[in-house]
Enzyme design. Structure first.
Site, short mmCIF file in Angstrom:
data_model
loop_
_atom_site.label_atom_id
_atom_site.label_comp_id
_atom_site.label_asym_id
_atom_site.label_seq_id
_atom_site.Cartn_x
_atom_site.Cartn_y
_atom_site.Cartn_z
N GLN A 125 10.99 -53.66 -6.26
CA GLN A 125 11.65 -53.72 -4.94
C GLN A 125 10.74 -53.11 -3.88
O GLN A 125 10.47 -51.91 -3.93
CB GLN A 125 12.95 -52.93 -5.05
CG GLN A 125 13.81 -52.89 -3.81
CD GLN A 125 15.03 -52.00 -4.01
OE1 GLN A 125 14.99 -51.05 -4.80
NE2 GLN A 125 16.10 -52.30 -3.31
N GLY A 126 10.30 -53.91 -2.93
CA GLY A 126 9.41 -53.41 -1.87
C GLY A 126 10.13 -53.31 -0.54
O GLY A 126 10.00 -54.19 0.31
N SER A 128 11.11 -49.64 0.93
CA SER A 128 10.77 -48.40 1.64
C SER A 128 9.33 -48.41 2.09
O SER A 128 8.45 -48.97 1.43
CB SER A 128 10.97 -47.19 0.72
OG SER A 128 12.29 -47.16 0.23
N GLU A 245 23.05 -52.86 -6.21
CA GLU A 245 22.33 -51.63 -6.53
C GLU A 245 23.27 -50.43 -6.54
O GLU A 245 23.20 -49.55 -7.39
CB GLU A 245 21.25 -51.44 -5.46
CG GLU A 245 20.26 -50.35 -5.75
CD GLU A 245 19.12 -50.35 -4.72
OE1 GLU A 245 19.30 -50.90 -3.62
OE2 GLU A 245 18.06 -49.78 -5.03
N GLU A 366 23.66 -39.04 1.57
CA GLU A 366 24.07 -38.76 2.96
C GLU A 366 24.33 -40.09 3.68
O GLU A 366 25.32 -40.24 4.41
CB GLU A 366 22.98 -37.98 3.72
CG GLU A 366 22.82 -36.52 3.27
CD GLU A 366 22.08 -36.37 1.95
OE1 GLU A 366 21.32 -37.30 1.59
OE2 GLU A 366 22.26 -35.34 1.28
#
Ligand SMILES: Cc1cc2nc3c(=O)[nH]c(=O)nc-3n(C[C@H](O)[C@H](O)[C@H](O)COP(=O)(O)OP(=O)(O)OC[C@H]3O[C@@H](n4cnc5c(N)ncnc54)[C@H](O)[C@@H]3O)c2cc1C
Length: 382
Positions: A125-126, A128, A245, A366
């Site tokens: 998974q690209g 971030s 996810e 958060e």
């Protein structure tokens, strides 16, 4: 909601249990994020595919068994009960695949899914970037149109790419309209990491295994047929991936059920030897078991809703906070039970280290609490 298993589900459970028992590799397996361990995991997951157990809920044409979500939950319980580890193919089969089923073209599904299930291609998974984690809409990696070649040129950098050092393909978000506001103007691309212009640099995790990578793109060509879900539609498509996810597929109850069974067993063994001197630990272990059982029941409720045609919405954030905090609690309790016996290389300590990252990956807790406040509870935005 009637949770008793049908005769068909019971037969499915027994078939899965027998197959796993007869075919599982020697345990414990070496860590999957090392040069030596990775091929051992890949070979095991190929065996799982050959046996027809890699992706039970997918259609048969892609290597599945057309099983229901209920049967998938049963399979997951049996998989983890057999002591088997988290799958190296997980980000493909649990994150990208549901997104492909929802948004992919027929060509994309037939090109990608079967090879993914057979671990011939391994997907990472690209999303971030160094300056865009929680603020995913702040990504700067971009794709510019190459009309002549019929595709796009990618440039920029991704980071914290799980198992990037071992993967062959990446599903990533790139900005296709630099003028558009934040959530708009990004596109979801399917990228072959063997393409010219890609550089993958492994990054070690806390435990020293090369679990991450930075991935650099320097004018990498991607054809139009590798756009998933439409140009400038990337945010929408990505939100479907996050539903899997955070919500149902990535962390099934079977995984935590197996951990809590080991925890109860550990307590019993210690107690039998008279080694438990803190009475509060007994209540703590019972509390862990209740949490895992409640998670199982809550997941059953989700599956009931999905089976009736509902979609996973922002409430997947509730799920994510639950599984990630529960995982830490289970492992912390085990470490308290072990005391000075905690083995630095043993499964409980390694599991604890990994559990600590649960509140960070898949969107930090958060951020999940912001989503819950605003989109589930309707509280004012800050
Ligand atoms: C084990 C692991 C695996 C990962 N795998 C992948 C992967 O495969 N692919 C990928 O793309 N990424 C992956 N990541 C990266 C992960 O998605 C990011 O780390 C995460 O989104 C947080 O981004 P950040 O690290 O940039 O922290 P930041 O966004 O800089 O956040 C720092 C802190 O500030 C808090 N914060 C930020 N914004 C807000 C806000 N608005 N309100 C309240 N608090 C806020 C955060 O909660 C956090 O505590 C992985 C991370 C880990 C730990």
């Amino acid at each position: 909601m009637d949770l008793s298993e049908t005769p068909g589900q019971q037969a499915f459970r027994l078939e899965a249990r027998d197959w796993l028992e007869a075919n599982k590799p020697p345990l414990p397996m070496p860590p999957g994020d090392t040069a030596d361990g990775f091929p051992v995991h890949r070979d095991w997951e190929r065996r799982l595919f050959e046996g027809g157990w890699a992706v039970v809920s997918w259609p048969r044409e892609f290597g599945g068994r057309d099983a229901s979500l209920w049967e998938w939950l049963i399979f997951e319980e049996e998989y983890y009960r057999a002591g088997l580890p988290q799958r190296v193919a997980q980000n493909g089969i649990f994150l990208l695949a549901p997104t492909l089923f929802e948004f992919g073209t027929e060509d994309q599904r037939s090109r990608i899914l079967r090879r993914m299930a057979a671990v011939e291609d391994l997907w990472c998974q690209g999303w971030s970037e160094p300056d865009a984690g929680s603020d995913l809409a702040g990504i700067k990696s971009r794709a510019t149109r190459d009309e002549e070649a019929g595709g796009w040129r990618l440039s920029g950098q991704k980071t914290w790419t799980t198992r990037g050092a071992f993967c062959s393909h990446l599903f990533g978000l790139f900005r296709t309209d630099p003028e558009a506001e934040r959530h708009h103007g990004m596109t979801y691309f399917l990228v072959d990491l063997a393409s010219a212009g890609v550089t993958v640099r492994p990054v070690d995790k806390l435990d020293g295994d090369a679990g991450f990578a930075e991935v650099f793109f320097d004018d990498v060509f991607v054809g139009d047929d590798d756009v998933l879900g439409g140009v400038n539609e990337g945010w929408n498509v990505a939100m479907a991936t996050t539903g899997s996810e955070r919500g149902l597929t990535l962390r099934s109850p079977g995984r935590f059920g197996a951990v809590v069974d080991r925890l109860v067993d550990l307590y019993r063994r210690k107690d039998a030897l008279g080694l438990i001197d803190d009475p509060a630990l007994r209540a703590e272990v019972a509390g862990c078991w209740m949490e895992a059982e409640a998670y199982r029941l809550a997941t059953a409720m989700t599956v009931t809703r999905l089976s009736a045609g509902h979609r996973m919405g922002p409430e997947s954030s509730l799920n994510k906070v639950w599984w990630s905090e529960m995982d830490i609690h289970l492992h912390e309790t085990a470490l308290r039970l072990l005391g000075d016996d905690a083995d630095l290389e043993g499964p409980w300590l390694k599991g604890f280290q990994f559990a600590l990252s649960g509140p960070i990956y898949a969107g930090t807790n958060e951020i999940q609490r912001n989503v819950i406040a605003e989109r589930v509870l309707g509280l004012p935005r800050r």
